[in-house]
Every structure is written in C-alpha cells, then in structure tokens.
Design an enzyme around this catalytic site. Sequence first.
Site, PDB file in Angstrom:
ATOM      1  N   ALA A 107       0.808  -1.231   0.000  1.00 19.07           N
ATOM      2  CA  ALA A 107       0.000   0.000   0.000  1.00 19.07           C
ATOM      3  C   ALA A 107       0.839   1.277   0.000  1.00 19.07           C
ATOM      4  O   ALA A 107       0.302   2.368   0.113  1.00 19.07           O
ATOM      5  CB  ALA A 107      -0.932  -0.004   1.207  1.00 19.07           C
ATOM      6  N   SER A 108       2.148   1.153  -0.151  1.00 19.15           N
ATOM      7  CA  SER A 108       2.991   2.347   0.009  1.00 19.15           C
ATOM      8  C   SER A 108       3.066   3.212  -1.241  1.00 19.15           C
ATOM      9  O   SER A 108       3.587   4.330  -1.184  1.00 19.15           O
ATOM     10  CB  SER A 108       4.403   1.941   0.459  1.00 19.15           C
ATOM     11  N   SER A 162      -3.367  -9.528 -13.343  1.00 24.95           N
ATOM     12  CA  SER A 162      -2.872  -8.649 -14.418  1.00 24.95           C
ATOM     13  C   SER A 162      -3.405  -9.146 -15.752  1.00 24.95           C
ATOM     14  O   SER A 162      -3.643 -10.354 -15.929  1.00 24.95           O
ATOM     15  CB  SER A 162      -1.349  -8.675 -14.479  1.00 24.95           C
ATOM     16  N   TYR A 208       6.276 -13.286 -14.511  1.00 27.55           N
ATOM     17  CA  TYR A 208       5.172 -12.424 -14.048  1.00 27.55           C
ATOM     18  C   TYR A 208       3.821 -12.957 -14.529  1.00 27.55           C
ATOM     19  O   TYR A 208       2.853 -13.035 -13.756  1.00 27.55           O
ATOM     20  CB  TYR A 208       5.418 -11.012 -14.573  1.00 27.55           C
TER      21      TYR A 208
END
Length: 244
Positions: free
Chosen positions: A10-11, A139, A152
């Site tokens: 969440a940064s 994604s 990924y």
Amino acid sequence: MSKSAIITGASKGIGAEIANRLNELGYNLVLNYRSNTSSMEEIIESFTNKDTKNIIVQCDVSNYDDCKTLIDTAYENFKTIDVLVNNAGITKDNLLAMMSEQEFDAVIDTNLKGTFNCCRHISKRMMKQKYGRIVNISSVVGLSGNAGQVNYSASKAGVIGMTKSMARELGKKNILVNAVAPGFIQTEMTDKIPEDMKAEMLKNIPLNKLGSPKDIADAVEFLISDKATYITGQVLSVNGGFYM
Ligand code: NDP
C-alpha cells in the site's frame, strides 16, 4: 459500525490509491508495505478521512510467517477484518532464454505465494466470522501472456486459478473471492517500460490511454460493495479494451 480492511503493497501506486479510496469509504486500515517507510507514512498523512484508525505492518509478503504476523496484528487491532486486498507485486522482466532462476523465483514468491500466504492465514478467521471479501490483484498478462514476462504472467495466471479455487472453497461461509486484472496502469511499475514500447502498446488499447490507479480502486470498491454480493470467482478486467 466501521469496517476494516488489509491492503498489501500500500505504500505507492495502485495499493496506495486503494488505501485512499477505502479511507474515504470509512474503513479502518491495516496497511502493509515492504521497504518504503516514508512513502507509507505520507500516504496515511494524506488521508482525507481522519476519523479512522490505521496501522502499518511492514513485512515481505513472500514470507509465510511474516504474513501470519500481519494477519494476527490486524485481528489484535480490529475485532473483524472485512476485506483483504492482495495487491503487493513486483516484476523482474527478461526473455525466457535469459531469465535467471532468481528472477523467476522472486516474482512467483511475491506475487503468487504472497497472495497464498495472506489468504491462508486469514481464511480460518474469515470463516469463523462468516464474512469476507478478498480481492486479488492479477494482471492482463495473466490472461494474455507477454513476451519478456514468463515469470510475471505465470504468477498472475496462478493468482486467477487460486482465486477461483478459493471462491469455491469459501463461498459457503459468505466469503467472496475475486480478482481484478489491470491493463497498463500509470505507476512506477510501468514507468520502467521504455517510451517506444509504451507507444507501441497504446496502439493496441482501444481507449488509447494508460489507466490510472483510480480505475483499479473503482473496481475494488465495486467488488467489496453491497452491489456485488452475488459475484465470486470472477476476474474483472480493467484494461481499456487492451485484451478482450
Ligand atoms: P508499484 O511498484 O508502484 O507498487 C508495488 C507495491 O507493492 C509497493 O507498495 C511495494 O512496497 C509493495 N511490495 C512489493 N513487493 C512486496 C513484498 N514482497 N512484500 C510487501 N509489499 C511489497 O506497483 P503497482 O502499483 O503498479 O502494482 C500494484 C499491483 O498491481 C501489483 O500486484 C502489480 O503486479 C499489479 N499490476 C500492475 C499493473 C500496472 O500497469 N501498474 C498492471 C497489472 C497489474 P515497497 O515499495 O515498500 O517495497
């Protein structure tokens, strides 16, 4: 009664925007990040709703025991946790023939195992409270594949499979599990993509623009809302039409 949510990663970027949105909605938040303490503190300072309680838990989601601490800490601070957003994620792009074992493992460990770790540790608690909304951030490339992202795309396709299995297991306990599959969203992650590649990608996006973290926060807000109580095991694509 105010609700509580855990958001991993969440940064900055999408996770920070989801945190902002849930703050606006009045959620008490458990905010996780890995390394960027000052950025995490700035996000909380920027919250417009000052009437909520927010706690920060720094940990690496790829670590099974650290995720247990994350979930335990959340429940020590809040009686129930209504929402878990598994957002933490990384890329380490390379062509298959060049990809190191470390590049493969790091991405799988963070994106796929990290999602498992948090879901695993919260599952019994959510079953006990007979309520839960889990949103896993996948994604578009987990659906379409992408050259240079074997690691990924495998991690994000794995997240989709995991989401569907968890939805089947947990539905009876009123726990809804869904995935959001963002397309290309303007964050530090996509800032790394060379400009000529971005221009090429834009040609294949019918809406002719990158998405913004707000677009993803909108999707998460919908999935955790009372307007989505009969939706589970789904993948909500938010990609400007890039992949249909
Ligand atoms: P960013 O790189 O901007 O932010 C990633 C966040 O995840 C940071 O808060 C970072 O914390 C945190 N993080 C990374 N690794 C870990 C870890 N091991 N443990 C805990 N936290 C961690 O990424 P985005 O906002 O762009 O992406 C967010 C999610 O959306 C990811 O899952 C990504 O795969 C997905 N996504 C993004 C797309 C895009 O176009 N941007 C497209 C499709 C999916 P810190 O900085 O403190 O280390």
